[in-house]
Design an enzyme around this catalytic site. Structure first.
Site, PDB file in Angstrom:
ATOM      1  N   GLY A  75      48.953  35.940  -0.139  1.00  0.00           N
ATOM      2  CA  GLY A  75      48.747  37.215   0.528  1.00  0.00           C
ATOM      3  C   GLY A  75      49.840  37.555   1.529  1.00  0.00           C
ATOM      4  CG  HIS A  76      49.220  41.084   3.887  1.00  0.00           C
ATOM      5  ND1 HIS A  76      48.659  42.316   3.710  1.00  0.00           N
ATOM      6  CD2 HIS A  76      48.313  40.384   4.609  1.00  0.00           C
ATOM      7  CE1 HIS A  76      47.486  42.359   4.310  1.00  0.00           C
ATOM      8  NE2 HIS A  76      47.257  41.198   4.856  1.00  0.00           N
ATOM      9  CB  SER A  77      51.775  38.241   7.167  1.00  0.00           C
ATOM     10  OG  SER A  77      52.229  39.580   7.194  1.00  0.00           O
TER      11      SER A  77
END
Length: 342
Positions: free
Chosen positions: A252-254
């Site tokens: 997922g993001h980050s």
């Protein structure tokens, strides 16, 4: 038998030459008869012209009756062996086998330094020396690709992406908003740098949050087929050097994944979680968002991580608990089921 449609056999190789090639990784006895080795085969199928290997002790029973001329075994192996089989002892027999594979075989397919006519390469893109760009690949504006890299058929490299030296990007890969290091392998169908799953719900509507981060991938990383890595929402998504990510993994993001970590197929890591250095996540592990997994921690297959994990800990189950607790839970559950069925 290795299929000659796909791999060239570089043999036969003399047994003494094999021992010399592997001398940094094995202990070999004095070889009195320098036989020609034609192929590498499993113990059950090897003939007197083949070499084999043993890395999983479960297969040691086959050494007694194998016909292999030689076999790479763990250094401390003491099991029963065919007296005609020469043992090459290795600290890490699987690693030595991997080196032997390189000594015996090469892919039939080659990649000349060439940009195929059906590929699209933007005028502002920079392609290094000795690169191959396959049929129908697309390389957009201001892309930079380092020397000796391979971009296979149908892959898409989006505007501004930077890829280092000696990269291998297999077919139908999509890369956007990313900076990628040297010696990186990305297998077919992987998607790197797309939007993450970020929405804000207001008055019954799900509003997409624009992602302004990128994906940063270090050196000597391998990313498996059909794996997806979302770019950061505000902080970047980071995959550090030496990581190995299997097929069908969702990052997922980050998310940040520390140096040397291994993530096995079908695992999923939710946004903003941090995985430390040299961690291992088994198949189908799920990690909730905004968590921290310390250096060297391990999560057994299908584990569900819902809270932080300290460095060096081994956990399993869902929700994940210390591994011995998980084993106890499994035993007690089995006992309860058996008791109820009586």
């Amino acid at each position: 038998m290795v299929n000659s449609n796909f791999y060239r056999n570089l043999g036969p190789r003399k047994l003494m030459a094999i021992a010399d090639f592997l001398q940094d990784f094995i202990e070999a006895p004095k070889i009195h008869e320098d036989v020609a080795i034609h192929d590498i085969k499993i113990l059950q199928e090897a003939s007197s012209n083949d070499i084999s290997f043993l890395s999983n002790i479960k297969y040691s029973r086959f050494l007694k009756n194998t016909k292999a001329a030689a076999c790479i075994v763990p250094k401390d192996f003491t099991g029963e062996v065919n007296p005609n089989t020469v043992l090459l002892r290795a600290e890490n027999s699987y690693f030595a086998y991997g080196k032997l594979i390189d000594f015996f075989y090469a892919p039939v397919k080659s990649y000349p330094a060439k940009i195929m006519k059906s590929a699209y390469v933007a005028e502002s893109a920079t392609i290094g020396k000795n690169c191959y760009v396959g049929h129908n690949a697309v390389i957009e504006d201001n892309v930079v690709i380092g020397d000796d890299s391979i971009i296979e058929a149908g892959s898409f490299i989006g505007t501004g992406v930077v890829i280092g030296r000696n990269a291998r990007i297999e077919s139908n890969v999509s890369i956007n908003y990313s900076v990628i290091g040297d010696d990186v392998v990305i297998l077919s169908g992987a998607k790197i740098g797309q939007d993450g799953f970020g929405f804000s719900t207001e008055k019954g509507m799900h509003h997409k949050i624009f992602h302004t981060g990128i994906v940063k991938i270090g050196n000597n990383v391998e990313i498996g087929a059909n794996t997806t890595i979302d770019r950061g929402s505000l902080q970047d998504t980071i995959i550090e050097d030496l990581c190995r990510i299997d097929n069908l993994v969702q990052i997922g993001h980050s998310v940040k994944i520390g140096k040397g970590s291994i993530i096995v197929a079908q695992a999923g890591i939710a946004g903003s979680s941090v995985i430390g250095k040299y961690c291992a996540l088994g198949g189908q592990v799920g990690v909730a968002g905004h968590l921290y997994i310390g250096d060297g921690a391990q999560v057994a297959a299908q584990g569900g991580v819902a809270q932080n994990i300290e460095a060096g800990k081994i956990v399993g189950g869902s929700p994940a608990v210390p591994i011995m607790d998980w084993h106890r839970q499994s035993i007690i559950m089995k006992q309860l089921i058996n008791k109820r069925s009586k």
